[in-house]
Design an enzyme around this catalytic site. Structure first.
Site, PDB file in Angstrom:
ATOM      1  N   CYS A  46      12.246 -23.847  28.123  1.00  0.00           N
ATOM      2  CA  CYS A  46      11.669 -23.068  27.024  1.00  0.00           C
ATOM      3  C   CYS A  46      11.829 -23.787  25.686  1.00  0.00           C
ATOM      4  CB  CYS A  46      12.322 -21.694  26.966  1.00  0.00           C
ATOM      5  SG  CYS A  46      11.734 -20.704  25.589  1.00  0.00           S
ATOM      6  N   CYS A  89      12.661 -21.555  22.745  1.00  0.00           N
ATOM      7  CA  CYS A  89      14.054 -21.091  22.684  1.00  0.00           C
ATOM      8  C   CYS A  89      14.993 -22.219  22.252  1.00  0.00           C
ATOM      9  CB  CYS A  89      14.522 -20.597  24.051  1.00  0.00           C
ATOM     10  SG  CYS A  89      13.320 -19.676  24.980  1.00  0.00           S
ATOM     11  N   ASP A  90      14.779 -23.416  22.765  1.00  0.00           N
ATOM     12  CA  ASP A  90      15.801 -24.463  22.647  1.00  0.00           C
ATOM     13  C   ASP A  90      15.400 -25.689  21.820  1.00  0.00           C
ATOM     14  OD1 ASP A  90      17.413 -22.909  24.289  1.00  0.00           O
ATOM     15  OD2 ASP A  90      16.540 -23.766  26.104  1.00  0.00           O
TER      16      ASP A  90
END
Ligand code: NAP
Length: 321
Positions: A138, A141-142
């Site tokens: 992701c 997200c990261d």
């Protein structure tokens, strides 16, 4: 201890991506008071994406999570009840069918399965050990953890291009490693990635191992044309190689194909009368938010007809009894 909800629901919807929440909007507007099991993380895959540019109605694009928030609000406005828990068991002998979470068990006359699909992993050594320490599925997200770092994206579809383009905001470089010499991605996404000065491509290459301890420091790559194996220095690996359907709880009860997708002759009904399907858990071809939403609408309208017929049948039986 398991609690049993006494009331028999008219319609339960499992899943809260575009398919599940569109089904919820339609069912709620048809006064079915659908009970939606949204899972611990509601919203499906769009919660893990950035800008959605191809959902009609948003000429300048919309962020995935924002779009799903709007879906949810719309469903709730008409009376859909949303539970943020995972369904862990179903019993589809019925109706009524049983849908259970770890805490409670529910009975329902109709069921829409819109459980979607989950990101696929490479299953190579080092991958799970370094998950969250360089390895991710992701970018949204990261990505921000890898400012000015060397990033690799694996995959050749739209997801890989989208992740690569997004990651250019952070990384010093973004390298797409793909197992063939041609992309599967749509032309517009492929052209955009190819034209980006920070993105380069390594073709005909497989990731064989993720290296590093305690954090990722590189990859072992194999050139699939000449079989050369070599180490490639990188700080992060974003895996974007497609998805697997979330159908574990339906095994042995709903007909599934070899890859685990729900089989349906008309894209709405399953092999169990009263159980309908919508979205990526069935759709191996289009897998778009808009197609999933359309399927959610169809599933809900068919569920409504089925419930009407069931009710008519039951009242006829009461009269003749
Ligand atoms: P996809 O189109 O199925 O592409 C998966 C890619 O990963 C393919 O290039 C495939 O290689 C590669 N791959 C699969 N398994 C692999 C493995 N074990 N090792 C290495 N590579 C592997 O999946 P997707 O990119 O997630 O897209 C899914 C759907 O969502 C598509 O319909 C896509 O158009 C849509 N989507 C659209 C957008 C957008 O429009 N903004 C964004 C994301 C996704 P091969 O090419 O060799 O098969």
């Amino acid at each position: 201890m398991e609690r049993s909800a006494l009331e028999i629901q008219k319609l339960v919807i499992i899943g809260s991506g575009p398919a599940g929440l569109t089904a919820a909007v339609y069912a709620a507007r048809a006064n079915l008071r659908p009970l939606v099991f949204a899972g611990h993380q509601y919203g499906g895959q769009l919660m893990l994406t950035t800008e959605v540019e191809n959902y009609p109605g948003f000429p300048t694009g919309i962020m995935g999570p924002e779009l799903m928030e709007a879906f949810r609000e719309q469903a709730e406005r008409f009376g859909a009840r949303i539970e943020f828990v995972d369904v862990t068991r179903v019993d589809l002998k019925g109706p009524p069918f049983t849908v259970a979470t770890d805490e409670a068990s529910y009975k329902t006359q109709g069921l829409i399965v819109a459980t979607g699909a989950s990101a696929r992993w490479l299953n190579v050594p080092g991958e799970s050990r370094l998950r969250g320490r360089g390895v991710s599925t992701c970018a949204t997200c990261d990505g921000a953890f890898f400012k000015e770092k060397k990033i690799v994206v694996v995959g050749g579809g739209d997801s890989a291009m989208e992740e690569a383009l997004f990651l250019t905001r952070f990384g010093s470089s973004v390298t797409v490693v793909h197992r063939r010499d041609a992309l599967r991605a749509s032309k517009i996404m492929a052209d955009r990635a190819k034209a980006h000065p920070k993105i380069d491509f390594v073709w005909n290459t497989a990731v064989e191992e993720v290296l590093g301890d305690p954090v990722m420091t590189g990859l072992r790559l194999r050139n699939l044309v000449n079989d050369r194996v070599y180490e490639y220095e990188a700080d992060a690996l974003f895996i974007a190689i497609g998805h697997d359907p979330n159908t574990g709880i339906f095994k042995g009860q709903l007909e599934l194909d070899k890859a685990g997708y729900i089989v349906s002759e008309d894209g709405v009904r399953t092999n169990v009368e009263g159980v309908f399907v919508a979205g990526d858990v069935y759709d191996i071809r289009y897998k778009q938010a808009i197609t999933a939403a359309g399927m959610g609408c169809k599933a809900s309208m068919e569920a409504e007809k089925y419930l009407e017929a069931l009710e008519a049948e039951e009242s006829e039986q009461r009269v003749s009894a």
